[in-house]
Design an enzyme around this catalytic site. Structure first.
Site, PDB file in Angstrom:
ATOM      1  N   ARG A 122      -4.294  44.359   6.005  1.00  0.00           N
ATOM      2  CA  ARG A 122      -3.373  45.355   5.442  1.00  0.00           C
ATOM      3  C   ARG A 122      -3.633  45.650   3.971  1.00  0.00           C
ATOM      4  NH1 ARG A 122       1.920  42.269   5.987  1.00  0.00           N
ATOM      5  NH2 ARG A 122       0.447  40.651   5.392  1.00  0.00           N
ATOM      6  N   ARG A 144     -11.267  52.286 -27.323  1.00  0.00           N
ATOM      7  CA  ARG A 144     -10.034  52.150 -28.093  1.00  0.00           C
ATOM      8  C   ARG A 144     -10.104  50.834 -28.857  1.00  0.00           C
ATOM      9  NH1 ARG A 144      -6.012  55.770 -26.084  1.00  0.00           N
ATOM     10  NH2 ARG A 144      -6.547  56.634 -24.050  1.00  0.00           N
ATOM     11  N   HIS A 201      -7.955  43.852 -31.169  1.00  0.00           N
ATOM     12  CA  HIS A 201      -8.210  44.062 -29.747  1.00  0.00           C
ATOM     13  C   HIS A 201      -8.736  45.467 -29.498  1.00  0.00           C
ATOM     14  CE1 HIS A 201      -6.670  45.450 -25.735  1.00  0.00           C
ATOM     15  NE2 HIS A 201      -7.424  44.428 -25.397  1.00  0.00           N
ATOM     16  N   GLN A 211       7.525  43.888 -24.084  1.00  0.00           N
ATOM     17  CA  GLN A 211       7.153  45.283 -23.842  1.00  0.00           C
ATOM     18  C   GLN A 211       5.930  45.326 -22.941  1.00  0.00           C
ATOM     19  OE1 GLN A 211       7.121  47.768 -27.381  1.00  0.00           O
ATOM     20  NE2 GLN A 211       5.403  48.951 -26.611  1.00  0.00           N
ATOM     21  N   ASP A 212       5.947  46.220 -21.958  1.00  0.00           N
ATOM     22  CA  ASP A 212       4.786  46.473 -21.101  1.00  0.00           C
ATOM     23  C   ASP A 212       4.276  47.875 -21.406  1.00  0.00           C
ATOM     24  OD1 ASP A 212       5.248  44.044 -19.882  1.00  0.00           O
ATOM     25  OD2 ASP A 212       5.330  44.842 -17.860  1.00  0.00           O
ATOM     26  N   ASN A 213       2.957  48.007 -21.530  1.00  0.00           N
ATOM     27  CA  ASN A 213       2.320  49.297 -21.804  1.00  0.00           C
ATOM     28  C   ASN A 213       1.253  49.563 -20.761  1.00  0.00           C
ATOM     29  OD1 ASN A 213       3.753  49.489 -24.270  1.00  0.00           O
ATOM     30  ND2 ASN A 213       2.192  48.278 -25.293  1.00  0.00           N
ATOM     31  N   LYS A 219      -8.996  58.043 -35.966  1.00  0.00           N
ATOM     32  CA  LYS A 219      -8.683  56.834 -36.739  1.00  0.00           C
ATOM     33  C   LYS A 219      -9.628  55.683 -36.396  1.00  0.00           C
ATOM     34  CE  LYS A 219      -5.073  54.872 -33.815  1.00  0.00           C
ATOM     35  NZ  LYS A 219      -3.677  54.516 -33.683  1.00  0.00           N
ATOM     36  N   ASP A 220     -10.094  55.628 -35.141  1.00  0.00           N
ATOM     37  CA  ASP A 220     -10.985  54.536 -34.759  1.00  0.00           C
ATOM     38  C   ASP A 220     -12.385  54.676 -35.352  1.00  0.00           C
ATOM     39  OD1 ASP A 220      -9.015  53.153 -33.441  1.00  0.00           O
ATOM     40  OD2 ASP A 220      -9.607  53.808 -31.442  1.00  0.00           O
ATOM     41  N   LYS A 251      -1.029  39.468 -26.491  1.00  0.00           N
ATOM     42  CA  LYS A 251      -1.130  40.429 -25.389  1.00  0.00           C
ATOM     43  C   LYS A 251      -1.706  39.754 -24.155  1.00  0.00           C
ATOM     44  CE  LYS A 251      -1.937  44.392 -28.399  1.00  0.00           C
ATOM     45  NZ  LYS A 251      -2.893  45.389 -28.865  1.00  0.00           N
ATOM     46  N   GLU A 293       0.621  37.538  -7.465  1.00  0.00           N
ATOM     47  CA  GLU A 293       1.574  37.479  -8.566  1.00  0.00           C
ATOM     48  C   GLU A 293       0.796  37.768  -9.829  1.00  0.00           C
ATOM     49  OE1 GLU A 293       3.821  33.869  -9.049  1.00  0.00           O
ATOM     50  OE2 GLU A 293       4.932  34.204  -7.193  1.00  0.00           O
ATOM     51  N   TYR A 302      -0.821  46.230 -20.153  1.00  0.00           N
ATOM     52  CA  TYR A 302      -0.702  45.014 -20.939  1.00  0.00           C
ATOM     53  C   TYR A 302       0.734  44.727 -21.363  1.00  0.00           C
ATOM     54  CZ  TYR A 302      -1.228  48.300 -24.907  1.00  0.00           C
ATOM     55  OH  TYR A 302      -1.110  49.345 -25.788  1.00  0.00           O
ATOM     56  N   HIS A 357      -7.796  47.199 -32.689  1.00  0.00           N
ATOM     57  CA  HIS A 357      -6.464  47.363 -33.259  1.00  0.00           C
ATOM     58  C   HIS A 357      -5.696  46.048 -33.368  1.00  0.00           C
ATOM     59  CE1 HIS A 357      -6.735  51.469 -31.036  1.00  0.00           C
ATOM     60  NE2 HIS A 357      -7.314  51.550 -32.213  1.00  0.00           N
TER      61      HIS A 357
END
Length: 186
Positions: A26, A61, A120, A49-51, A171-172, A73, A31, A133, A64
């Protein structure tokens, strides 16, 4: 523990987590996060917080971090594949300025735990990737810091395939290198 396998990295504090996956005809179940299992593995963090982000092939990216409100994270890829990087910025650390990278994909289901005090970033290797994350502090838009992704003093070996065009935010392309960052920090 049993539900996750934890690999330590050469940089203290970084950990690669592989969940136990239960699959059959299936599909599968796993988890993604269980506080007790992570606590037993030495990751005793409260995530607030989850993003989630989506990016196409070649998007890079990073690197940072938050300055006054650092975040630990727990990162993973829901769809596609990225090369994920953490750079040690902890004052007094024996591995200050060193980096570690890991391939995260929907297929390998690995997660990367990055403690506070690290920069990161990641580059998307698949045609498309969804990146999710958890963070231990809220995002503060006026608290952003960063390091130049291509700084030779850090020397990240990004696995950029020949012919892949990188896509970076403005910015990066303008963050300082680690030498300038360290001088301004002291």
């Amino acid at each position: 523990m049993g539900k996750i396998t934890v690999e330590t990295c050469e940089i203290e504090g970084l950990k690669i987590i592989t969940p136990e996956v239960h699959g059959d005809a299936r599909g599968y179940f796993m988890e993604v996060y269980n506080f007790n299992d992570f606590k037993e593995a030495g990751i005793d963090q409260v995530f607030v917080q989850d993003n989630q982000s989506a990016s196409k092939r070649g998007v890079l990216r990073g690197l940072h971090f938050q300055i006054q409100y650092p975040q630990a994270k727990l990162v993973r890829v829901v769809s596609g594949e990225v090369f994920d990087v953490a750079v040690d910025l902890r004052k007094g650390s024996a591995t200050y300025g060193k980096w570690h990278g890991v391939r995260l994909s929907a297929e390998n289901k690995k997660q990367f735990f990055i403690p506070q005090g690290f920069a990161h970033g990641f580059v998307v290797l698949s045609d498309y990737a969804e990146f999710a994350y958890k963070c231990t502090d809220f995002y503060h838009p006026n608290d952003e810091g960063g390091l130049l992704w291509s700084d030779p003093d850090i020397g990240v070996e990004w696995p950029i395939p020949e012919g892949m065009e990188l896509i970076l935010s403005e910015k990066d392309t303008k963050w300082p290198g680690i030498k300038e960052y360290t001088e301004n920090r002291e």
